[in-house]
Design a protein around this motif. Structure first.
Motif, PDB file in Angstrom:
ATOM      1  N   LEU A 177       0.813  -1.215   0.000  1.00 55.09           N
ATOM      2  CA  LEU A 177       0.000   0.000   0.000  1.00 55.09           C
ATOM      3  C   LEU A 177       0.848   1.266   0.000  1.00 55.09           C
ATOM      4  CD1 LEU A 177      -2.701  -1.025   2.646  1.00 55.09           C
ATOM      5  CD2 LEU A 177      -2.989  -0.923   0.167  1.00 55.09           C
ATOM      6  N   GLY A 178       2.026   1.196   0.595  1.00 54.39           N
ATOM      7  CA  GLY A 178       2.818   2.405   0.744  1.00 54.39           C
ATOM      8  C   GLY A 178       4.088   2.470  -0.065  1.00 54.39           C
ATOM      9  N   GLY A 179       4.668   1.295  -0.365  1.00 58.67           N
ATOM     10  CA  GLY A 179       5.974   1.288  -0.998  1.00 58.67           C
ATOM     11  C   GLY A 179       6.008   0.845  -2.441  1.00 58.67           C
ATOM     12  N   MET A 180       4.955   0.178  -2.902  1.00 59.79           N
ATOM     13  CA  MET A 180       4.938  -0.260  -4.287  1.00 59.79           C
ATOM     14  C   MET A 180       4.610   0.922  -5.197  1.00 59.79           C
ATOM     15  SD  MET A 180       5.680  -3.481  -4.666  1.00 59.79           S
ATOM     16  CE  MET A 180       4.878  -4.171  -6.098  1.00 59.79           C
ATOM     17  N   GLY A 181       5.184   0.921  -6.395  1.00 60.57           N
ATOM     18  CA  GLY A 181       4.922   2.011  -7.330  1.00 60.57           C
ATOM     19  C   GLY A 181       5.790   3.215  -7.022  1.00 60.57           C
ATOM     20  N   SER A 182       5.278   4.360  -7.382  1.00 63.72           N
ATOM     21  CA  SER A 182       6.026   5.610  -7.182  1.00 63.72           C
ATOM     22  C   SER A 182       5.278   6.486  -6.190  1.00 63.72           C
ATOM     23  CB  SER A 182       6.169   6.342  -8.523  1.00 63.72           C
ATOM     24  OG  SER A 182       4.908   6.753  -8.999  1.00 63.72           O
ATOM     25  N   GLY A 183       5.769   7.707  -6.014  1.00 68.66           N
ATOM     26  CA  GLY A 183       5.128   8.613  -5.079  1.00 68.66           C
ATOM     27  C   GLY A 183       3.718   9.000  -5.472  1.00 68.66           C
ATOM     28  N   SER A 198      -8.459   0.913  -2.064  1.00 68.34           N
ATOM     29  CA  SER A 198      -9.323   2.082  -1.873  1.00 68.34           C
ATOM     30  C   SER A 198     -10.695   1.846  -2.491  1.00 68.34           C
ATOM     31  CB  SER A 198      -8.673   3.319  -2.487  1.00 68.34           C
ATOM     32  OG  SER A 198      -7.464   3.639  -1.827  1.00 68.34           O
ATOM     33  N   ARG A 199     -10.725   1.238  -3.682  1.00 73.61           N
ATOM     34  CA  ARG A 199     -12.001   0.992  -4.357  1.00 73.61           C
ATOM     35  C   ARG A 199     -12.833  -0.077  -3.657  1.00 73.61           C
ATOM     36  NH1 ARG A 199      -8.678   1.306  -8.972  1.00 73.61           N
ATOM     37  NH2 ARG A 199      -8.690  -0.959  -9.191  1.00 73.61           N
ATOM     38  N   GLN A 200     -12.196  -0.841  -2.770  1.00 67.58           N
ATOM     39  CA  GLN A 200     -12.925  -1.921  -2.100  1.00 67.58           C
ATOM     40  C   GLN A 200     -13.261  -1.592  -0.644  1.00 67.58           C
ATOM     41  OE1 GLN A 200     -11.660  -6.095  -3.831  1.00 67.58           O
ATOM     42  NE2 GLN A 200      -9.841  -4.833  -3.605  1.00 67.58           N
ATOM     43  N   GLY A 201     -13.223  -0.305  -0.301  1.00 68.82           N
ATOM     44  CA  GLY A 201     -13.740   0.096   0.997  1.00 68.82           C
ATOM     45  C   GLY A 201     -12.730   0.576   2.016  1.00 68.82           C
ATOM     46  N   TRP A 202     -11.440   0.621   1.663  1.00 74.80           N
ATOM     47  CA  TRP A 202     -10.424   1.021   2.628  1.00 74.80           C
ATOM     48  C   TRP A 202      -9.680   2.267   2.172  1.00 74.80           C
ATOM     49  CZ3 TRP A 202     -10.426  -4.544   1.853  1.00 74.80           C
ATOM     50  CH2 TRP A 202     -10.938  -5.251   2.941  1.00 74.80           C
ATOM     51  N   ALA A 203     -10.362   3.199   1.572  1.00 73.09           N
ATOM     52  CA  ALA A 203      -9.703   4.377   1.007  1.00 73.09           C
ATOM     53  C   ALA A 203      -8.975   5.190   2.077  1.00 73.09           C
ATOM     54  CB  ALA A 203     -10.731   5.255   0.293  1.00 73.09           C
ATOM     55  N   ASP A 204      -9.627   5.421   3.224  1.00 74.63           N
ATOM     56  CA  ASP A 204      -9.008   6.250   4.262  1.00 74.63           C
ATOM     57  C   ASP A 204      -7.766   5.584   4.834  1.00 74.63           C
ATOM     58  OD1 ASP A 204     -10.946   8.164   3.918  1.00 74.63           O
ATOM     59  OD2 ASP A 204     -12.182   7.505   5.616  1.00 74.63           O
ATOM     60  N   VAL A 205      -7.907   4.301   5.169  1.00 75.91           N
ATOM     61  CA  VAL A 205      -6.773   3.582   5.759  1.00 75.91           C
ATOM     62  C   VAL A 205      -5.631   3.477   4.758  1.00 75.91           C
ATOM     63  CG1 VAL A 205      -5.998   1.394   6.746  1.00 75.91           C
ATOM     64  CG2 VAL A 205      -8.266   2.271   7.301  1.00 75.91           C
ATOM     65  N   ALA A 206      -5.969   3.159   3.510  1.00 75.11           N
ATOM     66  CA  ALA A 206      -4.943   3.010   2.486  1.00 75.11           C
ATOM     67  C   ALA A 206      -4.170   4.308   2.296  1.00 75.11           C
ATOM     68  CB  ALA A 206      -5.572   2.568   1.164  1.00 75.11           C
ATOM     69  N   ALA A 207      -4.879   5.435   2.327  1.00 77.42           N
ATOM     70  CA  ALA A 207      -4.214   6.731   2.165  1.00 77.42           C
ATOM     71  C   ALA A 207      -3.283   7.022   3.345  1.00 77.42           C
ATOM     72  CB  ALA A 207      -5.263   7.837   2.030  1.00 77.42           C
ATOM     73  N   GLN A 208      -3.731   6.682   4.558  1.00 83.98           N
ATOM     74  CA  GLN A 208      -2.912   6.921   5.743  1.00 83.98           C
ATOM     75  C   GLN A 208      -1.677   6.029   5.757  1.00 83.98           C
ATOM     76  OE1 GLN A 208      -5.214   6.998   9.472  1.00 83.98           O
ATOM     77  NE2 GLN A 208      -7.043   7.366   8.222  1.00 83.98           N
ATOM     78  N   SER A 256       6.685   8.712   4.344  1.00 91.74           N
ATOM     79  CA  SER A 256       7.419   9.597   5.247  1.00 91.74           C
ATOM     80  C   SER A 256       8.523   8.864   6.000  1.00 91.74           C
ATOM     81  CB  SER A 256       6.454  10.242   6.254  1.00 91.74           C
ATOM     82  OG  SER A 256       5.970   9.270   7.177  1.00 91.74           O
ATOM     83  N   GLY A 257       8.586   7.530   5.817  1.00 91.30           N
ATOM     84  CA  GLY A 257       9.628   6.749   6.469  1.00 91.30           C
ATOM     85  C   GLY A 257       9.182   6.041   7.731  1.00 91.30           C
ATOM     86  N   ASP A 258       7.909   6.211   8.117  1.00 93.08           N
ATOM     87  CA  ASP A 258       7.390   5.578   9.335  1.00 93.08           C
ATOM     88  C   ASP A 258       6.820   4.200   8.991  1.00 93.08           C
ATOM     89  OD1 ASP A 258       6.347   4.910  11.778  1.00 93.08           O
ATOM     90  OD2 ASP A 258       4.803   6.473  11.799  1.00 93.08           O
TER      91      ASP A 258
END
Length: 348
Positions: free
Chosen positions: A244-250, A260-270, A277-279
């Protein structure tokens, strides 16, 4: 449902990987896909496995667009099809900008039209006829040169084409032109996020869902009891946070978009924000148990059996099993139990 798995070639453990595939065939596995990310290529291990197996179907899961010309892809597919006696499946994927631009130094632009043109050229080559194509991205032969249309000297052969896609437009294209879909990040309860677009493409080409092999993948890890679940889920959460955070580009992450399309848009974005950010630990902590369980086959045998039935009822034709385990035998045990559970579903 049919059963499949995916492996990655690696010089460090190739003997063990080969043993895994040979034993998986003995266990009754139907298909083995060979991945190509930023390590080993797919065709080389496939050629080796052709010689070590007899029955199992072997597929590129996937060859990345842009890393080879469409005709080179066709030559590779036709060669493997003939070497294997018709056991080869061609899996294609657009990959992402990080790999295509960051590793190969090639533009990632217009993956949709490049995929369409690539499949058209590849299928043209399969027929044994002279190859002549004029499109947005490819022109064969080059105009105003000395070249003339040529045919491959390899005997014509039909090779099923599978597309690994996640975005809506690419899913529509898959339904329109592909023989199979290599999906991931799949939640059967939210399957319409994929099937709406696949079905639109199928309708456009006058086909139905029965004309498309829906091949979905998930980690399988059968635990003795629910008390073991916490440890297993903890490990898987780290892997999902990376997807969710490291695959692909920025700016481009197809896995994040799919969740996100399957109901986890907020969590996926966070998760993505924390990861970028490195966390890493903070990103992992945001991944919930439900996010892991919904997209995997992790749990007790009863839990996994129930999930497989849900997958089957959702419309999955082939389930790609990624067996967990720290040893070869542990992975084979998980795979064998998964195959048996799928067989039992088919017997009902």
């Amino acid at each position: 449902m049919r059963t499949a798995t995916t492996i990655e070639g690696s010089a460090a453990n190739w003997r063990e990987t080969t043993d895994f595939v040979v034993e998986a065939e003995r266990l009754g596995l139907d298909i083995c896909w060979v991945a190509e990310a930023w390590g080993s290529d797919a065709p080389s291990p496939l050629g080796f496995l052709v010689a070590r197996t007899e029955r199992i179907l072997l597929g590129s899961g996937v060859i990345q667009l842009g890393t080879r010309s469409p005709v080179t892809i066709a030559q590779t597919a036709m060669t493997l099809a003939h070497l294997s006696g018709g056991r080869f499946l061609l899996g294609l994927g657009a990959s992402g900008p990080q790999v295509i631009e960051g590793l190969h130094g090639l533009p990632f632009a217009a993956p949709l039209s490049r995929m369409r043109e690539t499949v058209q050229i590849v299928r043209s080559a399969f027929t044994g006829e002279k190859i002549a194509f004029k499109g947005r991205h490819f022109t064969i032969p080059l105009p105003d040169g000395e070249g003339r249309p040529m045919r491959l000297s390899v005997e014509p052969v039909e090779v099923p084409v599978y597309l690994a896609t996640l975005s809506p437009k690419m899913l529509e294209l898959t339904g329109e032109i592909a023989d199979g879909w290599l999906g991931t990040s799949f939640v059967p309860e939210g399957a319409e996020a994929y099937f709406t677009h696949l079905d639109a493409g199928l309708t456009r080409s006058g086909r139905t869902r029965g004309d498309l092999d829906v091949c979905q993948g998930a980690e399988i890890n059968i635990v003795a009891d629910e008390d073991r679940l916490a440890d297993v889920l903890g490990s898987r959460k780290k892997e999902l946070a990376f997807s969710l955070g490291g695959m692909g580009s920025g700016s481009t992450n197809f896995y994040n978009n799919a969740y996100s399309r399957q109901g986890w848009a907020d969590v996926a974005a966070q998760v993505r924000e924390r990861w970028q950010s490195g966390d890493r630990e903070g990103a992992t902590a945001l991944v919930t148990d439900d996010m892991v369980l919904a997209t995997t086959l992790i749990g007790t045998e009863e839990m996994v059996r129930a999930r497989l039935k849900v997958w089957q009822e959702a419309g999955v034709d082939t389930v790609r099993l990624y067996p967990a385990g720290d040893t070869l035998q542990a992975r084979l045990d998980n795979l064998g139990r998964g195959i048996d559970l799928v067989r039992a579903l088919g017997d009902r």
